[in-house]
Design an enzyme around this catalytic site. Structure first.
Site, short mmCIF file in Angstrom:
data_model
loop_
_atom_site.label_atom_id
_atom_site.label_comp_id
_atom_site.label_asym_id
_atom_site.label_seq_id
_atom_site.Cartn_x
_atom_site.Cartn_y
_atom_site.Cartn_z
CB THR A 340 -0.95 0.01 1.22
OG1 THR A 340 -1.78 1.18 1.17
CG2 THR A 340 -0.18 0.00 2.53
CG HIS A 392 5.53 -10.90 16.92
ND1 HIS A 392 6.56 -11.70 16.45
CD2 HIS A 392 6.10 -10.12 17.88
CE1 HIS A 392 7.67 -11.41 17.09
NE2 HIS A 392 7.42 -10.46 17.97
#
Length: 421
Positions: A340, A392
């Site tokens: 993006t 994560h």
């Protein structure tokens, strides 16, 4: 007389909203001519008439939610004057939905061999999710999936099962709250204008919130000296356009750099499915495009097999289709990573949110000249901050930092990208 029905939209999309009627009662329509535009969670779809004739009746209004297979208009012979002047009776049309639901329920009650892959309510789920839902006694249709294409996974079942028991009561109270939401004095005076969110904006809001709540998202940053890539682009852009009939932009450089980094760090090109990590052996990179209705992410397929010109052509074609509302479901399905670029709007730094079930997204930002230490000297260089948001649970800090460092090194030495092509 021919019936205009809501067509099959996609495997996981069962309804849409009437965005705009392109014909009205009494209008003539040719076979294959568009008669209505539907808005779905992902794209707008124009529905054609299968027969030539005159529009007799519209059975749904703009803004109504309609289901796949529902009759929304009729086309027949004649002038259409009677149909145009007659009052529309929409209630019977809307009453068709419960009947269809009962039929679906009856069909679902009969056990078949396909029960493990599809249910009467068209819910799509992984085998592990179905097994866990059965064990917990949870109805798959009641689960809100994180997957933008609607596939229920194990983590969705677990998240649903951990919701507090008071949730149903809260849902029952919702209509009361909405009914009591009388216009405020600011609205009455015109100081505040109430505007209903579009279907797509509601979907965007829902998906982003789900991603934030269901992932362990973290963002790491770096900065890139754009000097070399800008000089290379300046030297080659005219010949590039002459040879390939497409402009040479920065996005192709970043797409190729990201693809090379994904090969080096495969867990960034993965997806989490319960306790399994799905390592994708393909490189389909989503490029976020801003439209009037909101952000959409069409996919550039097989970026490892495309050269710069092919990537630029694909990006240009998809961006045009996005702004013209011509994207199909297939254009937006199955990406493995997303880029993006908030820099086109002047953003200096941001933390992008993960796209659906993907575990990584790269955020590009505006190029700004800053003083930079080059050896023992200070020079003014065009610099860009880049950000990698990642899940994560799948990606360790070392992989995230290494991935972003690889992108940085390839952009700062763009001739190395030729070896990756």
């Amino acid at each position: 007389m021919a019936e205009i029905k809501v067509p099959e939209l996609a495997e996981s999309i069962t309804e849409g909203t009437i965005a705009q009627w392109l014909k009205k009662p009494g209008d003539t329509v040719e076979k294959g001519e568009f008669i209505v535009e539907l808005e779905t969670d992902k794209v707008n779809v124009e529905v054609i008439s299968e027969e030539a004739g005159v529009v007799q009746e519209l059975l749904a209004e703009e803004g109504d939610t309609v289901e796949v297979g529902q009759v929304i208009a009729t086309v027949g012979e004649g002038s259409g004057e009677t149909a145009a002047s007659a009052p529309k009776e929409q209630a019977p049309a809307k009453e068709e939905a419960p009947a269809k639901e009962e039929a679906s329920a009856d069909q679902a009650a009969a056990p078949t061999q396909e029960e493990e892959t599809a249910t009467g309510d068209r819910t799509i789920a992984s085998p592990a999710a179905r097994k866990l839902a059965r064990e917990k006694g949870i109805d798959l249709a009641a689960i809100t999936p994180v997957d933008p294409m609607g596939r229920v996974r194990v983590q969705d079942v677990e998240a649903h099962g951990s919701k507090p028991a008071a949730a149903p009561a809260a849902k029952q109270e919702a209509p009361k709250a909405s009914a009591s939401a009388a216009p405020s004095s600011d609205e009455e005076s015109g100081r505040v204008v109430r505007e209903k969110m579009t279907r797509r904006r509601q979907t965007i809001a829902k998906r982003l919130l789900e991603v934030k709540q269901s992932t362990a998202m973290l963002t790491t940053f770096n900065e890139i000296d754009m000097t070399n890539v800008m000089e290379l682009r300046k030297r080659k852009k005219d010949k590039f356009q002459q040879d390939h009939d497409v402009k040479l932009g920065f996005m192709s450089f970043f797409t190729k750099a990201v693809t090379a980094a994904l090969k080096k760090y495969p867990y960034v090109n993965a997806e989490l499915d319960g306790t399994d990590v799905l390592l994708k052996q393909f490189y389909d990179v989503g490029i976020a495009v801003s439209t009037e209705e909101g952000l959409v992410v069409p996919i550039v397929r097989d970026t490892d097999k495309k050269n710069f010109a092919e990537i630029e052509a694909s990006i240009g074609e998809l961006a045009t289709k996005a702004r013209d509302k011509k994207l199909s479901i297939g254009d937006m399905t199955g990406g493995s990573f997303t880029i993006t670029n908030g820099g086109v709007f002047g953003s200096l730094l941001s933390t992008p949110i993960l796209n659906g079930t993907q575990v990584g997204i790269l955020g590009m930002h505006t190029i700004q000249k800053r003083p930079v230490a080059i050896g023992d000297a200070v020079e003014i260089r065009p610099m860009m901050y880049v950000a990698l948001s990642y899940d994560h649970r799948v990606i360790d800090g070392s992989d995230s930092v290494g991935f972003l460092k690889t992108v940085k090194e390839l952009i700062e030495n763009p001739e190395d990208l030729l070896l990756e092509s």
